[in-house]
Motif scaffolding. Structure first.
Motif, PDB file in Angstrom:
ATOM      1  N   GLN A 123      -8.536  15.932 -21.114  1.00 55.01           N
ATOM      2  CA  GLN A 123     -10.001  16.272 -21.193  1.00 55.01           C
ATOM      3  C   GLN A 123     -10.094  17.318 -22.161  1.00 55.01           C
ATOM      4  OE1 GLN A 123     -12.719  16.597 -17.759  1.00 55.01           O
ATOM      5  NE2 GLN A 123     -12.686  18.541 -18.281  1.00 55.01           N
ATOM      6  N   GLY A 124     -11.283  17.310 -23.282  1.00 52.24           N
ATOM      7  CA  GLY A 124     -11.517  18.192 -23.876  1.00 52.24           C
ATOM      8  C   GLY A 124     -10.426  18.272 -25.384  1.00 52.24           C
ATOM      9  N   THR A 125     -10.577  19.109 -26.467  1.00 52.24           N
ATOM     10  CA  THR A 125      -9.648  19.020 -27.467  1.00 52.24           C
ATOM     11  C   THR A 125      -9.045  20.298 -27.799  1.00 52.24           C
ATOM     12  OG1 THR A 125     -11.348  17.519 -28.484  1.00 52.24           O
ATOM     13  CG2 THR A 125     -10.125  18.531 -29.991  1.00 52.24           C
ATOM     14  N   ILE A 126      -7.515  20.098 -28.136  1.00 51.62           N
ATOM     15  CA  ILE A 126      -6.911  21.378 -28.105  1.00 51.62           C
ATOM     16  C   ILE A 126      -6.700  21.505 -29.880  1.00 51.62           C
ATOM     17  CG2 ILE A 126      -4.547  22.255 -28.088  1.00 51.62           C
ATOM     18  CD1 ILE A 126      -4.434  20.880 -25.329  1.00 51.62           C
ATOM     19  N   ARG A 127      -7.147  22.339 -30.333  1.00 54.90           N
ATOM     20  CA  ARG A 127      -6.855  22.793 -31.833  1.00 54.90           C
ATOM     21  C   ARG A 127      -6.009  23.912 -31.992  1.00 54.90           C
ATOM     22  NH1 ARG A 127     -12.309  21.416 -30.929  1.00 54.90           N
ATOM     23  NH2 ARG A 127     -13.238  19.863 -32.146  1.00 54.90           N
ATOM     24  N   ARG A 128      -5.427  23.697 -33.218  1.00 53.87           N
ATOM     25  CA  ARG A 128      -4.546  24.817 -33.538  1.00 53.87           C
ATOM     26  C   ARG A 128      -5.412  26.297 -33.474  1.00 53.87           C
ATOM     27  NH1 ARG A 128      -1.367  24.385 -38.973  1.00 53.87           N
ATOM     28  NH2 ARG A 128      -3.180  24.394 -39.930  1.00 53.87           N
ATOM     29  N   ASP A 129      -5.014  27.375 -33.075  1.00 48.80           N
ATOM     30  CA  ASP A 129      -5.682  28.568 -32.740  1.00 48.80           C
ATOM     31  C   ASP A 129      -6.343  28.639 -31.830  1.00 48.80           C
ATOM     32  OD1 ASP A 129      -4.667  29.481 -35.285  1.00 48.80           O
ATOM     33  OD2 ASP A 129      -6.212  28.883 -36.498  1.00 48.80           O
ATOM     34  N   SER A 130      -6.347  27.509 -30.689  1.00 46.52           N
ATOM     35  CA  SER A 130      -7.161  27.382 -29.486  1.00 46.52           C
ATOM     36  C   SER A 130      -6.473  28.518 -28.591  1.00 46.52           C
ATOM     37  CB  SER A 130      -7.043  26.091 -28.861  1.00 46.52           C
ATOM     38  OG  SER A 130      -7.813  25.263 -29.657  1.00 46.52           O
ATOM     39  N   GLN A 131      -7.464  29.270 -27.492  1.00 44.60           N
ATOM     40  CA  GLN A 131      -6.730  29.989 -26.430  1.00 44.60           C
ATOM     41  C   GLN A 131      -6.549  29.029 -25.227  1.00 44.60           C
ATOM     42  OE1 GLN A 131      -6.128  33.437 -26.834  1.00 44.60           O
ATOM     43  NE2 GLN A 131      -6.675  33.366 -28.994  1.00 44.60           N
ATOM     44  N   LEU A 132      -5.547  28.966 -24.675  1.00 37.29           N
ATOM     45  CA  LEU A 132      -5.320  28.238 -23.516  1.00 37.29           C
ATOM     46  C   LEU A 132      -4.603  29.122 -22.560  1.00 37.29           C
ATOM     47  CD1 LEU A 132      -3.711  24.892 -24.952  1.00 37.29           C
ATOM     48  CD2 LEU A 132      -6.016  25.355 -24.294  1.00 37.29           C
ATOM     49  N   LEU A 133      -4.746  28.669 -21.072  1.00 32.54           N
ATOM     50  CA  LEU A 133      -4.164  29.233 -19.960  1.00 32.54           C
ATOM     51  C   LEU A 133      -3.215  28.321 -19.467  1.00 32.54           C
ATOM     52  CD1 LEU A 133      -7.913  30.367 -18.890  1.00 32.54           C
ATOM     53  CD2 LEU A 133      -6.033  32.165 -19.330  1.00 32.54           C
ATOM     54  N   VAL A 134      -2.234  28.953 -18.782  1.00 39.53           N
ATOM     55  CA  VAL A 134      -1.351  28.041 -17.742  1.00 39.53           C
ATOM     56  C   VAL A 134      -1.672  28.304 -16.461  1.00 39.53           C
ATOM     57  CG1 VAL A 134       1.253  27.438 -17.537  1.00 39.53           C
ATOM     58  CG2 VAL A 134       0.271  28.397 -19.896  1.00 39.53           C
ATOM     59  N   ASP A 135      -1.778  27.209 -15.911  1.00 36.75           N
ATOM     60  CA  ASP A 135      -2.094  27.134 -14.439  1.00 36.75           C
ATOM     61  C   ASP A 135      -2.977  28.611 -13.927  1.00 36.75           C
ATOM     62  OD1 ASP A 135      -0.222  25.253 -13.951  1.00 36.75           O
ATOM     63  OD2 ASP A 135       1.396  26.265 -13.659  1.00 36.75           O
ATOM     64  N   HIS A 136      -2.508  29.354 -13.029  1.00 38.76           N
ATOM     65  CA  HIS A 136      -3.449  30.375 -12.501  1.00 38.76           C
ATOM     66  C   HIS A 136      -3.330  31.568 -13.502  1.00 38.76           C
ATOM     67  CE1 HIS A 136      -2.709  28.173  -8.576  1.00 38.76           C
ATOM     68  NE2 HIS A 136      -3.069  27.505  -9.205  1.00 38.76           N
ATOM     69  N   ILE A 155       0.141  19.179 -36.517  1.00 39.66           N
ATOM     70  CA  ILE A 155      -1.112  18.566 -36.481  1.00 39.66           C
ATOM     71  C   ILE A 155      -2.189  19.752 -36.188  1.00 39.66           C
ATOM     72  CG2 ILE A 155      -0.351  16.406 -35.899  1.00 39.66           C
ATOM     73  CD1 ILE A 155      -1.212  17.110 -32.932  1.00 39.66           C
ATOM     74  N   GLU A 156      -3.298  19.293 -36.563  1.00 39.03           N
ATOM     75  CA  GLU A 156      -4.904  20.236 -36.489  1.00 39.03           C
ATOM     76  C   GLU A 156      -5.319  20.160 -35.246  1.00 39.03           C
ATOM     77  OE1 GLU A 156      -5.949  22.444 -38.488  1.00 39.03           O
ATOM     78  OE2 GLU A 156      -4.205  21.975 -40.158  1.00 39.03           O
ATOM     79  N   ALA A 157      -5.175  19.100 -34.335  1.00 43.27           N
ATOM     80  CA  ALA A 157      -6.082  19.142 -32.978  1.00 43.27           C
ATOM     81  C   ALA A 157      -5.410  17.606 -32.423  1.00 43.27           C
ATOM     82  CB  ALA A 157      -7.486  18.721 -33.256  1.00 43.27           C
ATOM     83  N   ALA A 158      -5.631  17.888 -31.094  1.00 41.49           N
ATOM     84  CA  ALA A 158      -5.139  16.839 -30.125  1.00 41.49           C
ATOM     85  C   ALA A 158      -6.622  16.535 -29.141  1.00 41.49           C
ATOM     86  CB  ALA A 158      -4.018  17.295 -29.300  1.00 41.49           C
ATOM     87  N   ILE A 159      -6.903  15.178 -29.187  1.00 40.38           N
ATOM     88  CA  ILE A 159      -8.129  14.757 -28.500  1.00 40.38           C
ATOM     89  C   ILE A 159      -7.632  14.169 -27.304  1.00 40.38           C
ATOM     90  CG2 ILE A 159      -9.492  14.402 -30.409  1.00 40.38           C
ATOM     91  CD1 ILE A 159      -8.892  11.271 -30.391  1.00 40.38           C
ATOM     92  N   PRO A 160      -8.588  13.825 -26.370  1.00 38.21           N
ATOM     93  CA  PRO A 160      -8.106  13.248 -25.038  1.00 38.21           C
ATOM     94  C   PRO A 160      -7.277  11.802 -25.239  1.00 38.21           C
ATOM     95  CG  PRO A 160     -10.452  14.102 -24.854  1.00 38.21           C
ATOM     96  CD  PRO A 160      -9.838  14.215 -26.424  1.00 38.21           C
ATOM     97  N   GLY A 161      -6.174  11.765 -24.463  1.00 38.32           N
ATOM     98  CA  GLY A 161      -5.270  10.685 -24.765  1.00 38.32           C
ATOM     99  C   GLY A 161      -4.018  10.986 -25.801  1.00 38.32           C
TER     100      GLY A 161
END
Length: 679
Positions: free
Chosen positions: A311-324, A345-351
């Motif tokens: 779900q969602g789109t991960i882009r380069r320079d995104s801020q992500l969290l791991v678990d809790h 790559i620049e982005a990863a979409i659902p799938g």
């Protein structure tokens, strides 16, 4: 190229060892224009088998991921290992795909790996298809094989194409109904699968009955076909020769036109922190949710976390969290895997399947997200086989203990069926895997990657000791060294408790003959003695110690004196209470072909096992349930593999402890060299 979630197809190639999955992987990448010429397993130049151990042994050990574009469709393909010894990464791949293509050898037919992967894919709710490979080989009886597949896995297994000219090419029978084939009839096969597909969707069925096949649009056929796959109502059969390329384009046509895209497959079993299911939406604009299904510790790139975006789109320079995690990490680089090559790559979409590097807190099965609203979300874990084969190890060279620990931790990150145990009471580090081959490969990787060599030996069995009778013990500890002395005297009694009860310490002192402040010291001394055992050096358990009398000195009594007095009084009592050695008894479930039942039950009986019963499974498989001493099963993986031709599998879990036979107790006692500490 740019593509949408609806045009993605995620497919894992699975099945028994030797069916040609890696060769098929090469053929698909060739058809997609990713490679200009196919490699071969024998030459060690395939896209997927890049590990030195894979090249040396001429078979896959780990998963390989590669993408390709064909027309408007983007494929994420995963080549998996066929040997049961490397099931961990293979099963982990199921968390990243909508479809599992189980490859079957046209010559050997249905094998244990075929059954195993059909079962795992069904349990996970994935779309399944059977791909019959090597259709051009002499001796292939394809008609009989199709009948056998339908007999084994149900009438929902139906061909969607058929071979022509002794396997030199393949004809589609879902969208076409005319043409000559090697067996069956294209018209008959077409009608059979069309009937199977339309009957599950009422609106499509009504339109089909009213106006005929010509009234159905390709989209309606796709929707009905995909619904059949999702609900397990259809398992399509395709024919290919990965060696010649026959059927490869037809297989890709089926995947493009009929297989589910990431928005259509059964939703993954995500759950919230309270245990309630979470519905995931393949919406590129929603909050990010991705699952890490593979870890690679690359000596050049560092730790690589491979994930599937749900779900969602991960882009380069995104801020992500791991678990809790409370602290986000920045996606500095985002990669797509092409075998051992990492394409930025620049982005990863659902799938999409993508990877990030050098994020230490990432681990297998971690959930990546971009909002604290998803902190407690987890993906329901896959059911991995228990790693039962064990080896105790120590570094071959002194001073490498920390290096060994770090290397083992890295290897365990990559394989969910490779476990590390540290047995403090036995002073052992034990690694566990699915077989002797599995552990051999992992230790060889450790030597190659991290420069750590080890000595190995069978792990010690975690025996215990207890007592069979009641007894009393006494000890007076008295020391005088010129200054203040040490004094403490203890009288105690011991008695056995029921199995599993543990240890009880009772204060029955009357009249203050031992002040209460010294009772914890006496218990400490008793527990120290229990840790070292009485007759064979194993911890004591399942007993009660009651301190009922003693003496103290107002000046010389100290904690250390009562620790020693308690220890020696306990040892005195144990020697009179008929001490016995206990061994772990495990519940054993052994799944085997029915024709091996005599050999396997006889073998278990020779290991002091008690057979509790048997259950018959579909496909001619029998499950034997028994209880056996763990010490008798040290070499059982190798024995079972030999007895069943590699088709047997088993699981263990601890049941209880019970007394060893007198002959075994004598052997253990004689082997123990007790060391009595000097005060």
């Amino acid at each position: 190229m740019t593509y949408s979630t609806e045009s993605i197809r995620n497919i894992a190639l699975a099945g028994h060892a030797g069916v040609g999955k890696t060769t098929l992987f090469e053929a698909l990448l060739l058809a997609g224009g990713v490679i200009q010429a196919p490699g071969t397993v024998e030459r060690g130049n395939t896209v997927s088998d890049t590990d030195s151990q894979e090249k040396a042994r001429v078979h896959s050990i780990d998963n390989c991921i590669a993408g390709m574009d064909r027309g408007d469709c983007h494929f994420n393909l995963i080549d998996t290992a066929g040997y049961a010894d490397f099931r961990g990464p293979t099963l982990a791949a199921l968390a990243a795909v909508e479809t599992v293509a189980i490859v079957v050898n046209a010559i050997n037919g249905i094998e244990h790996g075929t059954r195993r992967m059909m079962m795992h894919a069904k349990q996970r709710g994935l779309a399944r298809m059977l791909v019959i490979n090597k259709i051009d080989f002499d001796g292939a009886n394809l008609a009989a094989l199709v009948d056998a597949l339908r007999e084994e896995f149900g009438s929902e297994c139906l061909p969607v194409n058929l071979p022509v000219g002794r396997g030199r090419r393949v004809l589609d029978c879902f969208f076409h109904s005319e043409g000559a084939t090697d067996f069956s009839s294209l018209a008959e096969a077409h009608q059979r699968i069309l009937d199977q597909v339309v009957e599950i969707n009422e609106s499509v069925m009504g339109q089909y009955l009213d106006a005929g096949e010509g009234a159905l649009t390709p989209q309606q056929l796709h929707d009905a076909f995909e619904q059949c796959l999702r609900e397990g109502h259809l398992v399509p059969i395709c024919f290919v020769s990965a060696r010649t390329g026959a059927g490869i384009n037809e297989l890709l046509d089926v995947a493009t036109r009929l297989l589910p895209n990431p928005a259509e497959g059964n939703p993954p079993p995500f759950v919230r922190g309270d245990g309630t299911p979470l519905q995931i939406s393949a919406d590129p604009a929603a909050h990010v949710i991705a699952d890490v299904f593979k870890i690679v510790n690359d000596p050049f790139v560092g730790k690589l976390g491979v994930f599937r975006v749900w779900q969602g789109t991960i882009r380069r320079d995104s801020q992500l969290l791991v678990d809790h995690g409370r602290k986000p990490f920045k996606v500095g680089h985002l990669f797509r895997l092409q075998g051992k090559t990492h394409v930025e790559i620049e982005a990863a979409i659902p799938g999409d399947i993508a990877a990030v590097a050098k994020i230490e807190e990432i681990h297998f099965d971690a959930v990546l997200h971009d909002s604290h609203d998803e902190d407690l979300i987890t993906l329901a874990p896959l059911a991995f086989p228990l790693p039962m084969f064990g080896l105790a190890l120590e570094p071959k060279h002194t001073g490498q203990e920390q290096k060994l620990s770090n290397a083992l931790a890295r290897l365990a990150e990559e394989d969910p069926c490779f476990r590390i145990e540290h047995h403090k009471e036995l002073n052992e580090t034990v690694v566990r895997g699915l077989s002797d081959l599995h552990l051999k490969i992992m230790l060889e990787r450790m030597r190659e990657r991290y420069g750590v060599e080890v000595e190995t030996h069978p792990p010690r069995i975690a025996y215990r000791e207890t007592i069979a009778g009641h007894a009393e013990g006494h000890h007076k500890h008295k020391k005088q060294t010129g200054g203040a002395g040490q004094f403490g005297e203890v009288f105690l009694r011991i008695e056995p408790l029921e199995r599993g009860a543990g240890f009880e310490f009772v204060d029955a002192v009357k009249g203050g003959v031992i002040p209460g402040q010294f009772l914890p010291a006496i218990e400490k001394g008793v527990r120290q003695a229990m840790e070292h055992g009485a007759i064979a050096g194993y911890p004591l358990q399942d007993l009660r110690v009651t301190v009922y009398d003693g003496k103290y000195h107002p000046v010389d009594s100290k904690e250390v004196a009562f620790i020693s007095a308690g220890k020696k009084a306990f040892i005195d009592a144990v020697g009179k209470a008929r001490p016995i050695v206990l061994e772990p008894i495990v519940n054993v479930e052994v799944a085997i072909p029915e024709h091996n039942v005599g050999d396997v039950t006889g073998g278990l009986a020779g290991k002091r096992a008690r057979i509790l019963g048997t259950d018959t499974q579909r496909g001619g498989e029998l499950v034997i349930k028994a209880q056996a001493p763990l010490a008798e099963l040290v070499d059982y993986p190798t024995e079972l593999k030999s007895m069943t031709g590699g088709r047997g599998r088993y699981s263990l879990d601890l049941s209880h402890y019970e007394a060893v036979p007198p002959t075994v107790q004598k052997q253990l006692s004689e082997a123990w060299k007790p060391h009595v500490e000097e005060d």
